[in-house]
Design an enzyme around this catalytic site. Structure first.
Site, PDB file in Angstrom:
ATOM      1  N   CYS A 123       0.841  -1.205   0.000  1.00 29.32           N
ATOM      2  CA  CYS A 123       0.000   0.000   0.000  1.00 29.32           C
ATOM      3  C   CYS A 123       0.877   1.257   0.000  1.00 29.32           C
ATOM      4  CB  CYS A 123      -0.982  -0.039   1.171  1.00 29.32           C
ATOM      5  SG  CYS A 123      -2.390   1.081   0.962  1.00 29.32           S
ATOM      6  N   HIS A 165      -3.463  -5.573   1.275  1.00 28.56           N
ATOM      7  CA  HIS A 165      -3.211  -5.829   2.690  1.00 28.56           C
ATOM      8  C   HIS A 165      -3.578  -7.277   2.993  1.00 28.56           C
ATOM      9  CE1 HIS A 165      -2.311  -1.776   4.070  1.00 28.56           C
ATOM     10  NE2 HIS A 165      -3.326  -1.313   3.375  1.00 28.56           N
TER      11      HIS A 165
END
Length: 465
Positions: free
Chosen positions: A324, A414
């Protein structure tokens, strides 16, 4: 209409989230339909519900403990710190710019109706709602703006168990002092005290619990031992040294605004948090994690000297993974024309030929895709602003989700390392074995529930509601 039991704490980090997870699993084991609830969370460790909405990680874990589908009503307000004096407000799973712009005390009249609605709807659908407080109800300066502690308990008549961390010392003073700070109607809801994280022989506590009950009229209903059974961390990084430094370790940059740090738990004893270049010595792999403020954490990465060392490690062939915000840092350019994250333009580390442009809208969704490099089907979730595009020679292993250039990989997924097969591949690239401490979250929740229930005067706790 269901009933409610609430865990509050004398301080932050008293173990409220942990104890609520235990109660959720205990009550679920009794055949009850249980829902967790926390009116307002402050954490950058968030996750995504099946319908693509964002909520605090602690309530996601508690929903798992209760064996129910996560629902944003379980955490209607999530505050995600972006700086020391500023937090993004996520209301019922979606970032709310208007509420984010308001001052802290000004938000209460806008937030409380949503808290009320979410709580009452859960009470109507579930047998028991296990409510978690925040910080301490004894913060008298915050009482007028309270939407998470005694205001919630009074709203539904929830009986309250007040927990303290006895390992810190001063437990009985904390409990008595908190009781003194409560109003008469709030004291009426207190059902018992909990001494959490106790080490040693509980018989040596006497006569302190009896003395405390004489002072307050409130019994001590549990002495919970220090349990070495971890759950995902909600608020911060727990440092731990890897058990075998001679065999190498995985270094994860401890960014000032790190987010979703719990996803690295599968690394077990191989995990080491690092904040300086010298701490990367001996690392067999390096991870740049997610961040609530990519540009600011990238600046810190450079000022700390870690950025240059990460580049050197990558050039030496050490596997580097960005997740991310960490992915965005590994790219070449970060453009922010709307002022979402930081300056209009900044340069990344240049290890991946990628360009990121931030956008006001946030992507939040559960995601499944196949990695063309390994052929593995991977599951996880996305929480990010903007989009990343290929700007040069780089392998796109999954469209707009996973990229690789040699030994450097970046992803928006994630939970990537929570896929056991991918964890094994990643550690294989680093020449490291799977950690010895691998177990499932459900197994840990079962073990925690068993130990906590055995430490409580369960019949008296059960009788509270």
């Amino acid at each position: 209409m269901g009933k409610a039991i609430m865990i509050q704490g004398c301080t932050s980090n008293a173990g409220k989230s942990y104890l609520c997870a235990a109660l959720c699993r205990i009550l679920s084991n009794e055949g009850l339909k249980v829902a967790p609830f926390k009116a307002q969370n402050m954490s950058n460790n968030a996750g995504v519900t099946p319908d693509g909405l964002e909520m605090g990680r602690a309530q996601l874990v508690q929903a798992r403990a209760a064996r129910v589908t996560p629902d944003v009503r379980m955490n209607p307000v999530l505050l995600k710190p972006e700086a020391d004096t500023r937090s993004q407000v996520v209301l019922l799973g979606k970032a709310n710019p208007e509420l984010t712009a308001l001052g802290w005390r000004e938000r209460k009249p806008h937030l409380w109706p949503h808290v009320q609605s979410a709580l009452h709807s859960l009470m109507a659908e579930y047998d028991v709602v296990v409510i978690e407080g925040a910080g301490s109800p004894a913060e008298v300066n915050l009482r007028s703006a309270d939407i998470v502690n005694m205001r919630v308990a009074l709203e539904v008549g929830a009986r309250v168990l007040l927990a303290c961390d006895i390992d810190r010392g001063g437990a009985f003073a904390h409990l008595l002092g908190t009781w003194h700070c409560l109003s008469a109607d709030e004291r009426q809801l207190l059902g018992g005290f909990l001494l959490n994280r106790f080490r040693g022989d509980a018989r040596l506590l006497s006569p302190a619990p009896e003395w405390l009950e004489q002072q307050t009229g409130i019994p001590t209903l549990g002495v919970i031992p220090m349990l070495d059974i971890p759950l995902p961390e909600e608020d911060g990084v727990v440092s731990r040294e890897p058990s075998g430094l001679s065999e190498g370790f995985v270094a994860v940059a401890r960014l000032p605004r790190i987010s979703n740090l719990d996803e690295f738990a599968p690394l077990g004893e191989l995990l080491r948090w690092v904040t300086s270049p010298t701490e990367l010595e001996g690392a067999r792999a390096v991870i740049l994690p997610g961040s609530k403020s990519t540009a600011a954490d990238l600046a810190w990465l450079r000022s700390s000297g870690l950025a240059a060392e990460v580049v050197r490690q990558a050039q030496r062939g050490v596997p580097v993974l960005g997740i991310c915000g960490g992915l965005q840092m590994l790219g070449e350019r970060l453009n922010d024309p709307h002022g979402v994250d930081g300056p209009p333009e900044s340069s990344g580390l240049g290890l991946l030929h990628l360009d990121t442009e931030f956008a006001p809208a946030k992507t939040t969704r559960l995601t499944t895709f196949t990695d063309s490099e390994t052929g593995l089907k991977l599951e996880g979730y996305e929480i990010h602003h903007g989009h990343t595009r290929v700007g040069g020679a780089v392998d796109e292993l999954a469209p707009e989700l996973l990229w690789r250039s040699g030994n450097v990989r970046g992803t928006y997924l994630h939970g990537l390392l929570e896929n056991p097969a991918y964890l094994e591949r990643f550690l294989g690239w680093a020449g490291l074995p799977l950690p010895e401490s691998l177990d499932t979250l459900d197994a840990r929740l079962d073990a925690i529930a068993e130990r906590v229930k055995a430490s409580l005067d369960w019949e008296r706790v059960r009788a509270l509601w």
